[in-house]
Design a protein around this motif. Sequence first.
Motif, PDB file in Angstrom:
ATOM      1  N   SER A 192       0.836  -1.205   0.000  1.00  0.00           N
ATOM      2  CA  SER A 192       0.000   0.000   0.000  1.00  0.00           C
ATOM      3  C   SER A 192       0.867   1.250   0.000  1.00  0.00           C
ATOM      4  CB  SER A 192      -0.955  -0.008   1.190  1.00  0.00           C
ATOM      5  OG  SER A 192      -0.234   0.189   2.377  1.00  0.00           O
ATOM      6  N   MET A 193       2.006   1.166   0.682  1.00  0.00           N
ATOM      7  CA  MET A 193       2.885   2.336   0.658  1.00  0.00           C
ATOM      8  C   MET A 193       3.401   2.604  -0.747  1.00  0.00           C
ATOM      9  SD  MET A 193       4.794   1.518   4.179  1.00  0.00           S
ATOM     10  CE  MET A 193       6.109   2.690   4.249  1.00  0.00           C
ATOM     11  N   PHE A 194       3.734   1.537  -1.448  1.00  0.00           N
ATOM     12  CA  PHE A 194       4.190   1.732  -2.824  1.00  0.00           C
ATOM     13  C   PHE A 194       3.078   2.271  -3.707  1.00  0.00           C
ATOM     14  CE2 PHE A 194       8.452   0.894  -3.112  1.00  0.00           C
ATOM     15  CZ  PHE A 194       8.848  -0.283  -2.516  1.00  0.00           C
ATOM     16  N   ARG A 195       1.876   1.800  -3.445  1.00  0.00           N
ATOM     17  CA  ARG A 195       0.773   2.289  -4.250  1.00  0.00           C
ATOM     18  C   ARG A 195       0.589   3.790  -4.037  1.00  0.00           C
ATOM     19  NH1 ARG A 195      -3.442  -0.828  -2.376  1.00  0.00           N
ATOM     20  NH2 ARG A 195      -2.110  -2.605  -2.787  1.00  0.00           N
ATOM     21  N   LYS A 196       0.701   4.194  -2.787  1.00  0.00           N
ATOM     22  CA  LYS A 196       0.573   5.635  -2.509  1.00  0.00           C
ATOM     23  C   LYS A 196       1.677   6.413  -3.217  1.00  0.00           C
ATOM     24  CE  LYS A 196       0.278   5.737   2.026  1.00  0.00           C
ATOM     25  NZ  LYS A 196       0.260   6.309   3.384  1.00  0.00           N
ATOM     26  N   LEU A 197       2.857   5.848  -3.168  1.00  0.00           N
ATOM     27  CA  LEU A 197       3.982   6.494  -3.845  1.00  0.00           C
ATOM     28  C   LEU A 197       3.694   6.628  -5.332  1.00  0.00           C
ATOM     29  CD1 LEU A 197       7.367   5.061  -2.536  1.00  0.00           C
ATOM     30  CD2 LEU A 197       6.767   7.436  -2.812  1.00  0.00           C
ATOM     31  N   HIS A 198       3.185   5.565  -5.889  1.00  0.00           N
ATOM     32  CA  HIS A 198       2.916   5.581  -7.313  1.00  0.00           C
ATOM     33  C   HIS A 198       1.861   6.619  -7.655  1.00  0.00           C
ATOM     34  CE1 HIS A 198       2.470   2.869 -11.144  1.00  0.00           C
ATOM     35  NE2 HIS A 198       2.765   4.106 -11.425  1.00  0.00           N
ATOM     36  N   ASN A 199       0.817   6.697  -6.845  1.00  0.00           N
ATOM     37  CA  ASN A 199      -0.235   7.685  -7.099  1.00  0.00           C
ATOM     38  C   ASN A 199       0.311   9.096  -7.001  1.00  0.00           C
ATOM     39  OD1 ASN A 199      -2.239   5.836  -7.535  1.00  0.00           O
ATOM     40  ND2 ASN A 199      -2.824   5.720  -5.382  1.00  0.00           N
ATOM     41  N   SER A 200       1.118   9.325  -5.980  1.00  0.00           N
ATOM     42  CA  SER A 200       1.680  10.673  -5.857  1.00  0.00           C
ATOM     43  C   SER A 200       2.589  10.976  -7.028  1.00  0.00           C
ATOM     44  CB  SER A 200       2.466  10.808  -4.570  1.00  0.00           C
ATOM     45  OG  SER A 200       1.634  10.608  -3.479  1.00  0.00           O
ATOM     46  N   TYR A 201       3.288   9.959  -7.460  1.00  0.00           N
ATOM     47  CA  TYR A 201       4.174  10.173  -8.595  1.00  0.00           C
ATOM     48  C   TYR A 201       3.384  10.541  -9.842  1.00  0.00           C
ATOM     49  CZ  TYR A 201       7.632   9.310 -12.191  1.00  0.00           C
ATOM     50  OH  TYR A 201       8.457   9.444 -13.268  1.00  0.00           O
ATOM     51  N   THR A 202       2.266   9.875 -10.067  1.00  0.00           N
ATOM     52  CA  THR A 202       1.463  10.231 -11.236  1.00  0.00           C
ATOM     53  C   THR A 202       0.896  11.635 -11.095  1.00  0.00           C
ATOM     54  OG1 THR A 202      -0.290   8.946 -10.212  1.00  0.00           O
ATOM     55  CG2 THR A 202       0.756   7.992 -12.121  1.00  0.00           C
ATOM     56  N   ASP A 203       0.552  12.025  -9.869  1.00  0.00           N
ATOM     57  CA  ASP A 203       0.085  13.401  -9.689  1.00  0.00           C
ATOM     58  C   ASP A 203       1.185  14.387 -10.054  1.00  0.00           C
ATOM     59  OD1 ASP A 203      -1.965  12.758  -6.735  1.00  0.00           O
ATOM     60  OD2 ASP A 203      -2.349  12.550  -8.888  1.00  0.00           O
ATOM     61  N   VAL A 204       2.397  14.063  -9.681  1.00  0.00           N
ATOM     62  CA  VAL A 204       3.502  14.944 -10.050  1.00  0.00           C
ATOM     63  C   VAL A 204       3.634  15.008 -11.566  1.00  0.00           C
ATOM     64  CG1 VAL A 204       6.002  15.162 -10.001  1.00  0.00           C
ATOM     65  CG2 VAL A 204       4.772  14.648  -7.921  1.00  0.00           C
ATOM     66  N   MET A 205       3.490  13.887 -12.210  1.00  0.00           N
ATOM     67  CA  MET A 205       3.588  13.832 -13.663  1.00  0.00           C
ATOM     68  C   MET A 205       2.521  14.681 -14.327  1.00  0.00           C
ATOM     69  SD  MET A 205       5.865  12.030 -15.148  1.00  0.00           S
ATOM     70  CE  MET A 205       7.256  12.121 -14.107  1.00  0.00           C
ATOM     71  N   CYS A 206       1.337  14.727 -13.706  1.00  0.00           N
ATOM     72  CA  CYS A 206       0.236  15.463 -14.331  1.00  0.00           C
ATOM     73  C   CYS A 206       0.500  16.954 -14.370  1.00  0.00           C
ATOM     74  CB  CYS A 206      -1.056  15.232 -13.546  1.00  0.00           C
ATOM     75  SG  CYS A 206      -1.808  13.677 -13.939  1.00  0.00           S
ATOM     76  N   ASN A 207       1.401  17.422 -13.564  1.00  0.00           N
ATOM     77  CA  ASN A 207       1.688  18.842 -13.540  1.00  0.00           C
ATOM     78  C   ASN A 207       2.418  19.217 -14.825  1.00  0.00           C
ATOM     79  OD1 ASN A 207       2.633  21.410 -13.015  1.00  0.00           O
ATOM     80  ND2 ASN A 207       3.019  20.965 -10.858  1.00  0.00           N
ATOM     81  N   PRO A 208       1.829  20.089 -15.648  1.00  0.00           N
ATOM     82  CA  PRO A 208       2.478  20.378 -16.919  1.00  0.00           C
ATOM     83  C   PRO A 208       3.811  21.083 -16.770  1.00  0.00           C
ATOM     84  CG  PRO A 208       0.653  21.855 -16.572  1.00  0.00           C
ATOM     85  CD  PRO A 208       0.579  20.842 -15.482  1.00  0.00           C
ATOM     86  N   PHE A 209       4.040  21.667 -15.600  1.00  0.00           N
ATOM     87  CA  PHE A 209       5.305  22.351 -15.404  1.00  0.00           C
ATOM     88  C   PHE A 209       6.415  21.411 -14.987  1.00  0.00           C
ATOM     89  CE2 PHE A 209       3.661  26.410 -16.125  1.00  0.00           C
ATOM     90  CZ  PHE A 209       2.398  26.447 -15.593  1.00  0.00           C
ATOM     91  N   TYR A 210       6.068  20.161 -14.811  1.00  0.00           N
ATOM     92  CA  TYR A 210       7.098  19.199 -14.435  1.00  0.00           C
ATOM     93  C   TYR A 210       7.630  18.563 -15.697  1.00  0.00           C
ATOM     94  CZ  TYR A 210       9.278  14.988 -12.741  1.00  0.00           C
ATOM     95  OH  TYR A 210      10.169  13.993 -12.503  1.00  0.00           O
ATOM     96  N   ASN A 211       8.931  18.679 -15.915  1.00  0.00           N
ATOM     97  CA  ASN A 211       9.518  18.007 -17.063  1.00  0.00           C
ATOM     98  C   ASN A 211       9.999  16.639 -16.626  1.00  0.00           C
ATOM     99  OD1 ASN A 211       9.305  20.309 -18.731  1.00  0.00           O
ATOM    100  ND2 ASN A 211      11.053  21.176 -17.647  1.00  0.00           N
ATOM    101  N   PRO A 212       9.589  15.608 -17.316  1.00  0.00           N
ATOM    102  CA  PRO A 212      10.046  14.282 -16.910  1.00  0.00           C
ATOM    103  C   PRO A 212      11.555  14.230 -16.964  1.00  0.00           C
ATOM    104  CG  PRO A 212       8.312  14.111 -18.524  1.00  0.00           C
ATOM    105  CD  PRO A 212       8.656  15.553 -18.417  1.00  0.00           C
ATOM    106  N   GLY A 213      12.126  13.708 -15.883  1.00  0.00           N
ATOM    107  CA  GLY A 213      13.570  13.694 -15.797  1.00  0.00           C
ATOM    108  C   GLY A 213      14.101  14.724 -14.828  1.00  0.00           C
ATOM    109  N   ASP A 214      13.250  15.663 -14.425  1.00  0.00           N
ATOM    110  CA  ASP A 214      13.683  16.627 -13.418  1.00  0.00           C
ATOM    111  C   ASP A 214      13.601  15.995 -12.050  1.00  0.00           C
ATOM    112  OD1 ASP A 214      12.169  19.607 -14.837  1.00  0.00           O
ATOM    113  OD2 ASP A 214      13.934  18.421 -15.391  1.00  0.00           O
ATOM    114  N   ARG A 215      14.282  16.624 -11.125  1.00  0.00           N
ATOM    115  CA  ARG A 215      14.113  16.199  -9.742  1.00  0.00           C
ATOM    116  C   ARG A 215      12.679  16.548  -9.324  1.00  0.00           C
ATOM    117  NH1 ARG A 215      18.586  14.822  -7.050  1.00  0.00           N
ATOM    118  NH2 ARG A 215      17.306  14.933  -5.188  1.00  0.00           N
TER     119      ARG A 215
END
Lengths: 587, 139
Positions: B98-121
């Motif tokens: 479940s912790m990994f799932r939460k991590l994954h969900n948060s990660y996808t939320d970060v990805m959804c941000n158009p100002f986030y370039n994949p590959g950035d910190r």
Amino acid sequence: MEAAAGGGCGSGPPPLLLSEGEQQCYSELFARCAGATGGGPGPVPPDATRVAPGTATAAAGPVADLFRASQLPAETLHQITELCGAKRVGYFGPTQFYIALKLIAAAQSGLPVRIESIKCELPLPRFMMSKNDGEIRFGNPAELHGTKAQIPYLTTEKNSFKRTDDEDKQETQSPTMSPLASPPSSPPHYQRVPLSHGYSKLRSSTEQMHPAPYEARQPLVQPEGPSSGGSGSKPLRHQASLIRSFSVERELQDSSSSYPDEPWRITAEQREYYVNQFRSLQPDPSSFISGSVAKNFFTKSKLSIPELSYIWELSDADCDGALTLPEFCAAFHLIVARKNGYPLPEGLPPTLQPDYLQAAFPKPKRECALYDSYSESLPANQQPRDLNRMEKASVKDMADFPVPTQDVTGDDKQALKSATNEALPKDVSEEPATKSGLLPPPPALPPRPCPSQSEQVSEAELLPQLNRAPSQTAESSPAKKDTPYSQPPSKPIRRKLRPENQTTENQEPPTTVSGPAPVATVKPHPTVQKQSSKQKKAIQTAIRKNKEANAVLARLNSELQQQLKEVHQERIALENQLEQLRPVTVL
Amino acid sequence: MAVCVAVIAKENYPLYIRSAPTENELKFHYMVHTSLDVVDEKISAMGKALVDQRELYLGLLYPTEDYKVYGYVTNSKVKFVMVVDSSNTALRDNEIRSMFRKLHNSYTDVMCNPFYNPGDRIQSRAFDNMVTSMMIQVC
């Protein structure tokens, strides 16, 4: 502190070094001057809010009054104005204002009015007013408030209170205030009387006033420097002047602490501006702006990418990579606040939550659409209007309801850009026309949100040209009436209807057209016939125009064919010549 | 309960790495780095089957004396590595999942941000808060 002042607007004058006391004093004065004109910063309020949301400027009137109150000779004041750069840039931004104040202080201490003077340690400038309060306040703020530590606390309070008191009491008691406001006579509420009101209120309610938000604002004011003081006045002033009830409420609430975060409250004017910007990016207010479009738009605000990223994080509540209208307004508001120097909040403030925004401002959405309808005045598609209206009403009521509709419509619209962009303004424009009562909506029809809307959208794609208007009319009405039908069955129905519509649209009102439709559980509507007659005329004019265009094109075609024939003949002739000449050249 | 959480990009450089502040962070960085080999091994072992059949959760990568290292790979080859304290025996597999799932969900939320370039910190505060909540549960 110097960075804040120097980096404010201009790059001409050298950076200012302001002490803490000066900082507060100047920011207050600036706030006063910026807040004094009810219209807005700068001489042209609506443009200023649009063109330069980041800069707060002090209006020339109160600034001039303030300078005159410093009792310096007029030439000195002219010199100061020129030196500080206001003449050059044309307005009094924070930088210019502070430099001017510093120069006034220099002049009052007897130093020559030069740019270098502002680098010295100077006492605060003194402004003579009729009221003792003002004199004391500007001359010796420390004494009045006892300790310096209290100054920011009370000055921020005073700022907010003064303005709420100003506008409120000005409205209610302006006749009594103006005689008291004698010397700098121009804006009466620029006077010390409201201050004294504010003071008494402050002194009595200092304990009641919860210090928390103001102390939170205290580091806000201080580190952000003058710009926040000046710009903090702008949203506050807007709110007080534009939303009476809110300001009164806020005075009560200030002691009851329900919404202490005034800078995060969107005023109606700001809201309209945001909605217009949204519409420039995405014509349908009930749909999304995609991430890339929003990114390009917000990047123009010249904020840094990490900040924009954070603002996006705050405002995109459902984390779907797209912004609905309330999310967009929240994001825009945060950007505006950030440009005005407010630090970004840790979490989305309650006044910027999407459901709050949708609940608080349902009308302006429709009013904007109303405005659109009068400007566009499209005759077609008056049925779907009711759908949209009811859809929007239900959107308001049920928070989860908009999600599926928006998803569907969003997807559709992203897929069918040009066609939808034309179809949608019609939808939107029709919706408020209904509301305005031109055509009473058939109340018996329950809302038919996404299938019909996507239908219209997809059928718009299928009939890109003229027939779109008539067929949409005809088809949306039966589609609308087919409430119990889910989307798939209605699609084939629509396609069947289309050829019939193309032949019969002119003569028959949509109700009769829908009659032959196999699905028709049609309730005849007298209103529909009125609409259809108007539509008929429009359709007929459109048809006439197209016939003319056809004729022109046919003529052109025949001419070009003629030319082609001639060119062919020439070519044949040339080839013959070539044949005849060739044996000569080969040899 | 995690002592260290790391998000590794496809090219095996860290997008986000955070340890519980009390510990020697460098040690955790080394552990995460070495665990990448194990992750690759697991991926390639399953790689013969179709990618669909590969589970995202890799399970216990390797145990050490004090710590256990768990891994998780997304379909875009972004790896999540979590180091937990061995003494924390109450932690079950489901909780790690479940912790990994939460991590994954948060990660996808970060990805959804158009100002986030994949590959950035990853600098998202929401992501930080989520990771903090996962780490703070250590009592």
